[in-house]
Design an enzyme around this catalytic site. Structure first.
Site, mmCIF file in Angstrom:
data_model
loop_
_atom_site.group_PDB
_atom_site.id
_atom_site.type_symbol
_atom_site.label_atom_id
_atom_site.label_comp_id
_atom_site.label_asym_id
_atom_site.label_seq_id
_atom_site.Cartn_x
_atom_site.Cartn_y
_atom_site.Cartn_z
ATOM 1 C CG HIS A 194 -1.629 1.269 1.462
ATOM 2 N ND1 HIS A 194 -2.712 1.622 0.700
ATOM 3 C CD2 HIS A 194 -1.422 2.279 2.327
ATOM 4 C CE1 HIS A 194 -3.151 2.803 1.107
ATOM 5 N NE2 HIS A 194 -2.388 3.229 2.089
ATOM 6 N N GLY A 230 -5.586 3.358 -1.576
ATOM 7 C CA GLY A 230 -5.062 4.570 -2.207
ATOM 8 C C GLY A 230 -5.770 4.980 -3.487
ATOM 9 C CD GLU A 271 -5.304 -3.355 2.691
ATOM 10 O OE1 GLU A 271 -5.168 -4.480 3.182
ATOM 11 O OE2 GLU A 271 -4.370 -2.537 2.591
ATOM 12 N N PRO A 272 -9.295 -0.706 -0.521
ATOM 13 C CG PRO A 272 -11.286 -0.482 -1.710
ATOM 14 C CD PRO A 272 -10.292 -1.506 -1.238
ATOM 15 N N GLY A 273 -10.038 2.380 1.194
ATOM 16 C CA GLY A 273 -10.784 3.012 2.271
ATOM 17 C C GLY A 273 -11.611 4.118 1.624
ATOM 18 N NE ARG A 310 -9.430 13.893 3.805
ATOM 19 C CZ ARG A 310 -9.409 14.482 2.613
ATOM 20 N NH1 ARG A 310 -10.369 15.316 2.265
ATOM 21 N NH2 ARG A 310 -8.454 14.225 1.773
ATOM 22 C CE1 TYR A 314 -3.313 13.962 6.432
ATOM 23 C CE2 TYR A 314 -5.694 14.110 6.162
ATOM 24 C CZ TYR A 314 -4.589 13.463 6.673
ATOM 25 O OH TYR A 314 -4.756 12.325 7.407
ATOM 26 C CB CYS A 343 -10.940 29.090 21.248
ATOM 27 S SG CYS A 343 -12.578 29.604 21.767
ATOM 28 C CE1 TYR A 379 -8.523 7.272 6.371
ATOM 29 C CE2 TYR A 379 -8.992 7.934 4.109
ATOM 30 C CZ TYR A 379 -8.491 7.019 5.008
ATOM 31 O OH TYR A 379 -7.955 5.828 4.551
HETATM 32 C C1 LIG Z 1 -5.161 3.654 5.024
HETATM 33 C C2 LIG Z 1 -4.927 2.344 4.425
HETATM 34 C C3 LIG Z 1 -5.672 1.928 3.326
HETATM 35 C C4 LIG Z 1 -6.728 2.778 2.669
HETATM 36 O O1 LIG Z 1 -6.216 3.936 2.103
HETATM 37 P P1 LIG Z 1 -7.213 4.809 1.191
HETATM 38 O O2 LIG Z 1 -6.326 5.892 0.683
HETATM 39 O O3 LIG Z 1 -8.275 5.307 2.077
HETATM 40 O O4 LIG Z 1 -7.719 3.914 0.121
HETATM 41 C C5 LIG Z 1 -5.438 0.668 2.836
HETATM 42 N N1 LIG Z 1 -4.513 -0.142 3.384
HETATM 43 C C6 LIG Z 1 -3.774 0.224 4.444
HETATM 44 C C7 LIG Z 1 -2.790 -0.724 5.010
HETATM 45 C C8 LIG Z 1 -3.952 1.484 4.995
HETATM 46 O O5 LIG Z 1 -3.211 1.835 6.043
#
Ligand SMILES: *Cc1c(COP(=O)(O)O)cnc(C)c1O
Length: 425
Positions: A194, A230, A271-273, A310, A314, A343, A379
């Site tokens: 990742h 990612g 493995e998307p978030g 966020r 960032y 504040c 997030y």
């Molecule tokens: C954060 C994370 C993800 C997801 O990342 P995204 O940018 O949200 O898709 C996947 N795998 C691992 C190990 C992570 O730490």
């Protein structure tokens, strides 16, 4: 498959057929709203992969986890708390594709103890984890998270490869890891990379190449490769989705070369978030004050970086839209700074990386109108805090034409839970 990027509009009256004002009146503000139909579409986009493993850190509400489970998605957990969230949402520890995987660069003692008890599958991001796991679970299967020596992220803080990243096992240390694994009779059954949020395709073929090399080195115990997360989503006009067809083809080609080499099937995970949940989410807020400071006009909201961090973390850009109390089709526009109630002078939603305050062209509005922060499903709530004694927001799921509260707004009892005043002696 490549999805056409959305066009963002700075006026919004509704979210999935519910008027913003109606949601705000029913649940109060600030409130996070998630549209299940969007999540379903994003899951369907990734159907080519054998396994979709959701990185729950992006949004770990148990209702979202439950619905993803029903769609056939499995999960990643990075802490004991996240493992327990997954269990609460109906995932089991054991199963075909490891319904829950613990993936991290360290075991804290509580996590190692939990894994000793329940045998959860681990994706190791540091060589020390192999010895620590070996001591409590000799003979286990593990996955290795590899840092290929280069990375890519949409910001310095989301770049998860290369020498400045703390994540993963440095590619030169794989041999050392295999020796450590042998000592405990541990088999490496998967390789995972990742390398950061905001992946682009040119970069990706390099990553695939690095993964293949490591896979050959690990050998025939390998059953799975993971593309990591990612996958980007567009946060502003002009940004595009990744071409998922090409993205899949690159990984699939690597998988097939490895299958030919090993003579057995390999499962391909993603493995998307962010990709699964970001676009489903909206943070509905109310404009509580409008003021002029020199040449700047400020819209000040009832929410700050305590609810959506966020921008301050960032310099992230979120699309912003106004929903007037009485719907308007058109309104004159002006450049405004959007800020919160905290504040803290950094409590500004319209800021760029480095904390530079910028302005946003938004419709004219009055106190009492609503302001919606969009693409806020990833997030967002998970990074919320109680800073300034603020109660964390309500979370609402829109599903099949119905609104469901999936987390109540916090109360004062939540705020002081666990605090005690010692007796004065
Ligand atoms: C954060 C994370 C993800 C997801 O990342 P995204 O940018 O949200 O898709 C996947 N795998 C691992 C190990 C992570 O730490």
């Amino acid at each position: 498959m490549s999805t056409v990027a959305p066009a963002f509009n700075n006026l919004r009256q509704s979210i999935a057929d519910f008027s913003v004002a109606e949601i705000a009146k029913k649940f109060g503000t600030p409130t996070y709203v998630y549209d299940m139909a969007t999540i379903e579409k994003r899951v369907a986009d990734l159907a080519a992969f054998d396994v979709i493993r959701y990185a729950q850190k992006a949004n770990s509400n148990i209702a979202i986890l439950d619905r993803l489970r029903r769609l056939g998605v499995v999960v990643d957990a990075v802490s004991v708390g996240e493992v327990k969230r997954a269990l609460a949402a109906g995932f089991s520890i054991h199963g075909d594709t490891h319904p829950i995987v613990y993936t991290a660069d360290v075991f804290d003692r509580a996590a190692l103890e939990m894994i000793r008890e329940n045998g959860l599958h681990v994706n190791c991001g540091s060589p020390d984890m192999i010895d620590q796991l070996g001591e409590v679970c000799p003979g286990a299967n593990i996955t290795l998270r590899i840092n290929p020596g280069f990375g890519h992220g949409h910001s310095q803080k989301t770049n998860t490869g290369g020498p400045q990243s703390k994540h993963g096992i440095w590619i030169d240390q794989v041999d050392d890891c295999l020796r450590r694994a042998d000592l405990y009779n541990i088999a490496v059954t998967g390789i995972h990379m990742h390398i950061g949020s905001g992946t682009d395709l040119e970069h990706l073929s390099q990553v695939c190449g690095a993964l293949e090399k490591v896979a050959m080195n690990v050998g025939r115990t390998l059953k799975m490769i993971s593309a990591g997360g990612g996958l980007p989503v567009p946060y502003r006009d002009g940004q595009e989705y990744v071409d998922l067809d090409q993205y899949f083809q690159l990984w699939d080609a690597s998988r097939k070369r490895l299958e030919a080499h090993f003579g057995h099937k390999l499962s391909l995970e993603i493995e998307p978030g962010r990709y699964l949940v970001a676009e489903s989410g909206y943070l509905i807020t109310e404009i509580r004050a409008i003021k002029k400071m020199g040449e700047n006009t400020f819209y000040l909201l009832d929410t700050g970086f305590n609810d959506l961090a966020r921008p301050i973390l960032y310099g992230s850009y979120h699309p912003i839209a106004i929903a007037h109390q009485t719907p308007k089709r058109h309104a004159p526009e002006l450049d405004v700074v959007v800020g919160g109630p905290l504040c803290e002078s950094g409590d500004i939603f319209t800021q760029e990386e480095g904390g530079f305050v910028s302005k946003r062209r938004l419709p004219a509005a009055s106190v009492g109108d609503y302001l919606v922060m969009e693409v806020a499903g990833a997030y967002g709530f998970v990074m919320a805090s109680n800073y300034n004694g603020r109660y964390r927001a309500e979370e609402v799921l829109i599903e099949n034409g119905k609104l469901h509260s999936i987390r109540h707004r916090e109360s004062f009892e939540d705020l002081i839970r666990g605090e005690t005043i010692p007796a004065v002696s």
